[in-house]
Design a protein around this motif. Sequence first.
Motif, PDB file in Angstrom:
ATOM      1  N   VAL A 116      17.353 -19.284  10.896  1.00  0.00           N
ATOM      2  CA  VAL A 116      16.884 -19.859   9.632  1.00  0.00           C
ATOM      3  C   VAL A 116      18.028 -20.625   8.963  1.00  0.00           C
ATOM      4  N   VAL A 117      19.201 -20.019   8.917  1.00  0.00           N
ATOM      5  CA  VAL A 117      20.355 -20.662   8.279  1.00  0.00           C
ATOM      6  C   VAL A 117      20.679 -21.981   8.970  1.00  0.00           C
ATOM      7  N   GLU A 118      20.663 -21.988  10.286  1.00  0.00           N
ATOM      8  CA  GLU A 118      20.983 -23.208  11.033  1.00  0.00           C
ATOM      9  C   GLU A 118      19.966 -24.310  10.755  1.00  0.00           C
ATOM     10  N   GLU A 119      18.684 -23.944  10.683  1.00  0.00           N
ATOM     11  CA  GLU A 119      17.650 -24.949  10.426  1.00  0.00           C
ATOM     12  C   GLU A 119      17.763 -25.507   9.012  1.00  0.00           C
ATOM     13  N   VAL A 120      18.063 -24.632   8.047  1.00  0.00           N
ATOM     14  CA  VAL A 120      18.245 -25.087   6.668  1.00  0.00           C
ATOM     15  C   VAL A 120      19.497 -25.956   6.569  1.00  0.00           C
ATOM     16  N   ARG A 121      20.561 -25.559   7.245  1.00  0.00           N
ATOM     17  CA  ARG A 121      21.788 -26.361   7.225  1.00  0.00           C
ATOM     18  C   ARG A 121      21.524 -27.765   7.761  1.00  0.00           C
ATOM     19  N   TYR A 122      20.808 -27.859   8.855  1.00  0.00           N
ATOM     20  CA  TYR A 122      20.498 -29.180   9.413  1.00  0.00           C
ATOM     21  C   TYR A 122      19.706 -30.021   8.410  1.00  0.00           C
ATOM     22  N   ALA A 123      18.690 -29.420   7.812  1.00  0.00           N
ATOM     23  CA  ALA A 123      17.849 -30.160   6.872  1.00  0.00           C
ATOM     24  C   ALA A 123      18.647 -30.625   5.654  1.00  0.00           C
ATOM     25  N   HIS A 179      21.207 -17.304  -0.915  1.00  0.00           N
ATOM     26  CA  HIS A 179      21.893 -16.616   0.179  1.00  0.00           C
ATOM     27  C   HIS A 179      21.889 -17.487   1.436  1.00  0.00           C
ATOM     28  N   ILE A 180      20.758 -18.124   1.692  1.00  0.00           N
ATOM     29  CA  ILE A 180      20.676 -19.022   2.847  1.00  0.00           C
ATOM     30  C   ILE A 180      21.611 -20.205   2.656  1.00  0.00           C
ATOM     31  N   PHE A 181      21.611 -20.778   1.458  1.00  0.00           N
ATOM     32  CA  PHE A 181      22.477 -21.922   1.187  1.00  0.00           C
ATOM     33  C   PHE A 181      23.953 -21.547   1.319  1.00  0.00           C
ATOM     34  N   ALA A 182      24.327 -20.359   0.834  1.00  0.00           N
ATOM     35  CA  ALA A 182      25.720 -19.939   0.939  1.00  0.00           C
ATOM     36  C   ALA A 182      26.155 -19.866   2.402  1.00  0.00           C
ATOM     37  N   LEU A 183      25.339 -19.234   3.217  1.00  0.00           N
ATOM     38  CA  LEU A 183      25.672 -19.129   4.637  1.00  0.00           C
ATOM     39  C   LEU A 183      25.667 -20.501   5.309  1.00  0.00           C
ATOM     40  N   ALA A 184      24.757 -21.372   4.883  1.00  0.00           N
ATOM     41  CA  ALA A 184      24.704 -22.723   5.450  1.00  0.00           C
ATOM     42  C   ALA A 184      25.951 -23.522   5.103  1.00  0.00           C
ATOM     43  N   LEU A 185      26.621 -23.152   4.024  1.00  0.00           N
ATOM     44  CA  LEU A 185      27.874 -23.808   3.630  1.00  0.00           C
ATOM     45  C   LEU A 185      29.091 -23.006   4.091  1.00  0.00           C
ATOM     46  N   TYR A 186      28.869 -22.042   4.997  1.00  0.00           N
ATOM     47  CA  TYR A 186      29.936 -21.227   5.587  1.00  0.00           C
ATOM     48  C   TYR A 186      30.674 -20.400   4.525  1.00  0.00           C
ATOM     49  N   TYR A 192      10.239 -28.711   4.257  1.00  0.00           N
ATOM     50  CA  TYR A 192       9.142 -27.826   3.889  1.00  0.00           C
ATOM     51  C   TYR A 192       9.569 -26.406   4.241  1.00  0.00           C
ATOM     52  N   ILE A 193       9.256 -25.449   3.368  1.00  0.00           N
ATOM     53  CA  ILE A 193       9.493 -24.049   3.723  1.00  0.00           C
ATOM     54  C   ILE A 193       8.167 -23.315   3.755  1.00  0.00           C
ATOM     55  N   LYS A 194       7.993 -22.520   4.784  1.00  0.00           N
ATOM     56  CA  LYS A 194       6.843 -21.626   4.869  1.00  0.00           C
ATOM     57  C   LYS A 194       7.369 -20.200   4.991  1.00  0.00           C
ATOM     58  N   GLY A 195       6.454 -19.234   4.880  1.00  0.00           N
ATOM     59  CA  GLY A 195       6.891 -17.843   4.884  1.00  0.00           C
ATOM     60  C   GLY A 195       7.638 -17.468   3.618  1.00  0.00           C
ATOM     61  N   HIS A 196       7.347 -18.180   2.523  1.00  0.00           N
ATOM     62  CA  HIS A 196       8.064 -17.970   1.266  1.00  0.00           C
ATOM     63  C   HIS A 196       7.539 -16.794   0.467  1.00  0.00           C
ATOM     64  N   GLY A 197       6.326 -16.351   0.743  1.00  0.00           N
ATOM     65  CA  GLY A 197       5.790 -15.156   0.090  1.00  0.00           C
ATOM     66  C   GLY A 197       5.141 -15.373  -1.261  1.00  0.00           C
ATOM     67  N   LEU A 198       5.044 -16.603  -1.733  1.00  0.00           N
ATOM     68  CA  LEU A 198       4.399 -16.843  -3.024  1.00  0.00           C
ATOM     69  C   LEU A 198       2.884 -16.826  -2.850  1.00  0.00           C
ATOM     70  N   ALA A 210      10.654 -16.786   6.527  1.00  0.00           N
ATOM     71  CA  ALA A 210      10.240 -15.376   6.510  1.00  0.00           C
ATOM     72  C   ALA A 210      11.207 -14.467   7.260  1.00  0.00           C
ATOM     73  N   PRO A 211      11.728 -14.879   8.443  1.00  0.00           N
ATOM     74  CA  PRO A 211      12.650 -13.978   9.145  1.00  0.00           C
ATOM     75  C   PRO A 211      13.905 -13.652   8.341  1.00  0.00           C
ATOM     76  N   PHE A 212      14.324 -14.546   7.480  1.00  0.00           N
ATOM     77  CA  PHE A 212      15.506 -14.258   6.657  1.00  0.00           C
ATOM     78  C   PHE A 212      15.163 -13.283   5.536  1.00  0.00           C
ATOM     79  N   LEU A 213      13.945 -13.357   5.034  1.00  0.00           N
ATOM     80  CA  LEU A 213      13.547 -12.531   3.900  1.00  0.00           C
ATOM     81  C   LEU A 213      13.188 -11.107   4.305  1.00  0.00           C
ATOM     82  N   LYS A 214      12.801 -10.899   5.557  1.00  0.00           N
ATOM     83  CA  LYS A 214      12.397  -9.568   6.014  1.00  0.00           C
ATOM     84  C   LYS A 214      13.609  -8.670   6.219  1.00  0.00           C
ATOM     85  N   GLU A 215      13.469  -7.414   5.811  1.00  0.00           N
ATOM     86  CA  GLU A 215      14.581  -6.472   5.925  1.00  0.00           C
ATOM     87  C   GLU A 215      14.869  -6.076   7.368  1.00  0.00           C
TER      88      GLU A 215
END
Length: 383
Positions: free
Chosen positions: A50-57, A186-193, A65-71, A35-40
């Motif tokens: 968020v990017v660091e946690e996704v990169r680690y995973a 966008h998160i994946f791109a940043l996670a891959l630098y 698991y992802i939460k705060g996805h907004g669905l 959610a923090p990445f999705l909020k303006e």
Amino acid sequence: MAADLFEDYAGNARKIANDQARKPGFNEIPIVDIAPFLKEDSTEEERSKVVEEVRYACTNVGFLYIKGHGLPEDSMDRAFDEARHFFDLSMEEKMEVYFKNSPQFRGYEPSKGIHHAQGDLKEAFNWGYEPEADPLNENKDMEAYLANNDLAGRNVWPASAKAANLRSALFDYYGRVLCLGRQMIHIFALALYLPETYFDDAFKVPGALGRILFYPSQPPASDLDDGTIGVTAHTDIECFTFLRQGADISCLQVLNRTGEWVEAPPIPGTLVLNIGDMLARWSNDRFISTVHRVINRTGETRQSLPIFFGPHYSTMITALPGCVPVGEKPKYAPIQAGEYVIRRLARSRLGKKYNEEVALETLVSTPLAAPVVPSPVATAVVA
């Protein structure tokens, strides 16, 4: 006794220590609040976390698991409800949209014993991208989409009035996931630098496939030697998968790096997200595509709803910048995304009938059905 090794499509081997699954340890399958990445109004620090946690995973587990996805829950619940109406149809009605009558394997996929690979005890309904389902595609003309996308295909939908709302329910959920997927890249791109918008053009018209699955309850057993499994051990094809698990039934199992099967139970408010082979290949295995399976010995039926997210089928999958160590060559040869998906689907669905030497044009233009009983009738709705 289980096989000692699982070999994926590219020939990479994964060790399997034994067939028994255990409960996951703390953070063994990470839970990431996106959610923090999705909020303006989020800070750069919040987005970076968020990017660091996704990169680690993605580099250590391949599952999270992802939460705060907004669905919204009601969209997901409606998809499950309408899908159950479809699976409750007679076999004759479901076989009107038999998946092997579609070059892209769209439609109904019956369970084990009905022209299906041994070991998979599930039913499925498969569909693919249509502009009408995409809130971000202003051109809703399906014929124009097909004319400009050689490897795209038509969906097929059941004609029965009992399943009249299936398409609208699945498309409502699918469209929301398309929007979420374009944020995840966008998160994946940043996670891959890479720059945040690096993947945007490739995903304007994504190659996103949907499946709704129904698993009957399997009888309890002390071992798995009979091969009767909801879904046998596999890795996913596309870049990444959003999985909505139904109800509080733990059936999904993930193979960790030490060869142990670890349960991935449903967690309220979350989606399971896992990396697929295409993104592993694209990142030169910087991201991990993890082996998983489904075994339903709960005494209850189960549904699940995965959306497999990939780029436009014309995209060339070649090693991303920064993912090949200096002085080394990429692990994989470049391949067009659409060809990769079609060939993987054909190999998976046709088994020994699939021939790697068959031209791609033949695969996408010829129905590859084995004889079916009952024979399909001409009342199915094609879109």
